[in-house]
Design an enzyme around this catalytic site. Structure first.
Site, PDB file in Angstrom:
ATOM      1  N   LYS A  18       0.856  -1.202   0.000  1.00 52.60           N
ATOM      2  CA  LYS A  18       0.000   0.000   0.000  1.00 52.60           C
ATOM      3  C   LYS A  18       0.883   1.240   0.000  1.00 52.60           C
ATOM      4  O   LYS A  18       2.049   1.203   0.403  1.00 52.60           O
ATOM      5  CB  LYS A  18      -0.936   0.044   1.217  1.00 52.60           C
ATOM      6  CG  LYS A  18      -0.256   0.074   2.613  1.00 52.60           C
ATOM      7  CD  LYS A  18       0.189   1.435   3.099  1.00 52.60           C
ATOM      8  CE  LYS A  18       0.855   1.410   4.475  1.00 52.60           C
ATOM      9  NZ  LYS A  18       1.634   2.620   4.782  1.00 52.60           N
ATOM     10  N   ASP A 143      -1.776  -1.268  10.488  1.00 49.82           N
ATOM     11  CA  ASP A 143      -2.137  -1.254   9.070  1.00 49.82           C
ATOM     12  C   ASP A 143      -2.806  -2.544   8.615  1.00 49.82           C
ATOM     13  O   ASP A 143      -3.288  -2.628   7.487  1.00 49.82           O
ATOM     14  CB  ASP A 143      -0.888  -1.035   8.199  1.00 49.82           C
ATOM     15  CG  ASP A 143      -0.368   0.391   8.288  1.00 49.82           C
ATOM     16  OD1 ASP A 143      -1.115   1.274   8.760  1.00 49.82           O
ATOM     17  OD2 ASP A 143       0.790   0.617   7.887  1.00 49.82           O
TER      18      ASP A 143
HETATM   19  O1  C5P Z   1       0.740  -0.831  15.120  1.00 50.57           O
HETATM   20  P1  C5P Z   1       2.141  -1.022  14.712  1.00 50.57           P
HETATM   21  O2  C5P Z   1       2.799  -2.167  15.448  1.00 50.57           O
HETATM   22  O3  C5P Z   1       2.337  -1.098  13.250  1.00 50.57           O
HETATM   23  O4  C5P Z   1       2.927   0.280  15.174  1.00 50.57           O
HETATM   24  C1  C5P Z   1       4.318   0.366  15.307  1.00 50.57           C
HETATM   25  C2  C5P Z   1       4.629   1.499  16.269  1.00 50.57           C
HETATM   26  O5  C5P Z   1       4.227   2.748  15.683  1.00 50.57           O
HETATM   27  C3  C5P Z   1       3.881   1.401  17.565  1.00 50.57           C
HETATM   28  O6  C5P Z   1       4.628   0.717  18.516  1.00 50.57           O
HETATM   29  C4  C5P Z   1       3.697   2.833  17.968  1.00 50.57           C
HETATM   30  O7  C5P Z   1       4.871   3.284  18.594  1.00 50.57           O
HETATM   31  C5  C5P Z   1       3.611   3.576  16.647  1.00 50.57           C
HETATM   32  N1  C5P Z   1       2.241   3.900  16.239  1.00 50.57           N
HETATM   33  C6  C5P Z   1       1.591   4.978  16.786  1.00 50.57           C
HETATM   34  N2  C5P Z   1       0.327   5.317  16.374  1.00 50.57           N
HETATM   35  C7  C5P Z   1      -0.282   4.628  15.392  1.00 50.57           C
HETATM   36  C8  C5P Z   1       0.375   3.511  14.806  1.00 50.57           C
HETATM   37  C9  C5P Z   1       1.627   3.175  15.233  1.00 50.57           C
HETATM   38  O8  C5P Z   1       2.135   5.648  17.669  1.00 50.57           O
HETATM   39  N3  C5P Z   1      -1.482   4.996  14.966  1.00 50.57           N
END
Ligand code: C5P
Length: 311
Positions: A18, A143
């Protein structure tokens, strides 16, 4: 409960990449995550996942992306999470062929996890509807739900898990420029936090309830016109990515790539997600080719991939 036709067969799933056509960071939430307003767009570029029923769950990763230790791979975590919800689901032997660059803001790991959830659900005889897979997916990564929403373009709120499908535009040419180094999403949010130190910077927006048209304002600015069948040229009029300031500050070469893509005639050129990949969208294949030659010349270390948007 198992579908006999898939019991002995190989289930094959495409895991598309994406880009984010728009990405606003609205506020930092109490749990440390961030409230987003974003538009996801799926690409033809994809990883391939094969799954067969096995005595234990395992994954073999092939291809050229740097994905880290196999034990941490999101596809394994996806199958385990599924089996936590459906305890009598079979184990699966998975083969993942990677083409999507990792740490590039292209959602590769998330899409692989979504593909793994679809595959294990099929192997188990499809006990869970897509909505349940999205819930499991959301616990694996922000995502992941997009790749389980059934639409090639969607508007996302929250961490990206509150999704409304959007009408997609006719397929366009996309140049993906991977600078050859990753940006960790966690770091990019921390850089954004450091820049916007004090509390929330915006409020939630209205208009998502019916999944149709957003009418509110994110961070005091006009929200994207949801539900509209936007072509890329009109999207380019208001699209932005709030990560660009903080990511370009640390990696000025990414701004240079974006400028080069604009200069080469991209309708829309932007950082994808938190980077490190910068993309350009072109309506004319000749322009995309010329842009590719130009970027390869000025940025020999970068990896340039050609693909298209999914319509
Ligand atoms: O959700 P995901 O594991 O992909 O996110 C990776 C990191 O990015 C999380 O640990 C967080 O620190 C940050 N994040 C965030 N807000 C979001 C998505 C991700 O702060 N909406």
């Amino acid at each position: 409960m198992r579908d006999p036709s898939s019991m002995h067969g190989v289930v094959v799933e495409k895991a598309p990449a994406k880009i984010n056509l728009h990405l606003r960071i609205v506020s930092r939430l109490a749990d440390g995550y961030h409230e987003l307003r974003t538009i996801f767009q799926a690409l033809e570029l994809h990883d391939r996942l094969e799954a067969v029923i096995a005595d234990e769950t395992s994954v073999q990763v092939e291809g050229d992306a740097q994905t880290g230790p196999v034990e941490d791979n999101l596809v394994l975590r996806a199958v385990r999470a599924f089996r936590d919800t459906v305890p009598d689901a079979p184990h699966a032997r998975l083969r993942l062929v990677k083409r999507i660059p990792a740490g590039a803001g292209l959602g590769g790991g998330s899409s692989d996890a979504a593909a793994a959830l679809r595959a294990i659900n099929t192997l188990a005889g499809s006990p869970l509807p897509l909505a349940r897979l999205r819930t499991i997916g959301g616990s694996l990564g922000s995502d992941v739900p997009f790749f389980l929403c059934g639409s090639p373009r969607a508007y996302g709120e929250g961490r990206g898990e509150r999704l409304a499908p959007l009408a997609a535009s006719p397929s366009a040419h996309v140049l993906l420029v991977d600078p050859g180094f990753p940006v960790a999403t966690r770091d990019a949010f921390a850089w954004w936090d450091a820049r916007h130190a004090q509390g929330p910077v915006g409020r939630g927006i209205a208009g998502m309830a019916d999944g149709a048209r957003g009418t509110g304002a994110a961070g005091g600015e006009r929200a994207p016109p949801l539900g509209a069948s936007e072509d890329f040229a009109s999207l380019a009029g208001w699209a932005r990515n709030d990560f660009e300031d903080v990511v370009f500050e640390r990696h000025p070469e990414l701004r240079a790539i974006e400028r080069a893509l604009h200069g080469a005639g991209a309708i829309l050129a932007m950082l994808s997600g938190s980077g490190s990949c910068v993309y350009g969208i072109f309506d004319d294949p000749a322009r995309a080719e010329a842009a590719e030659r130009h970027v390869r010349k000025v940025m020999p270390a970068a990896r340039v991939l050609r693909t298209r948007t999914v319509e």
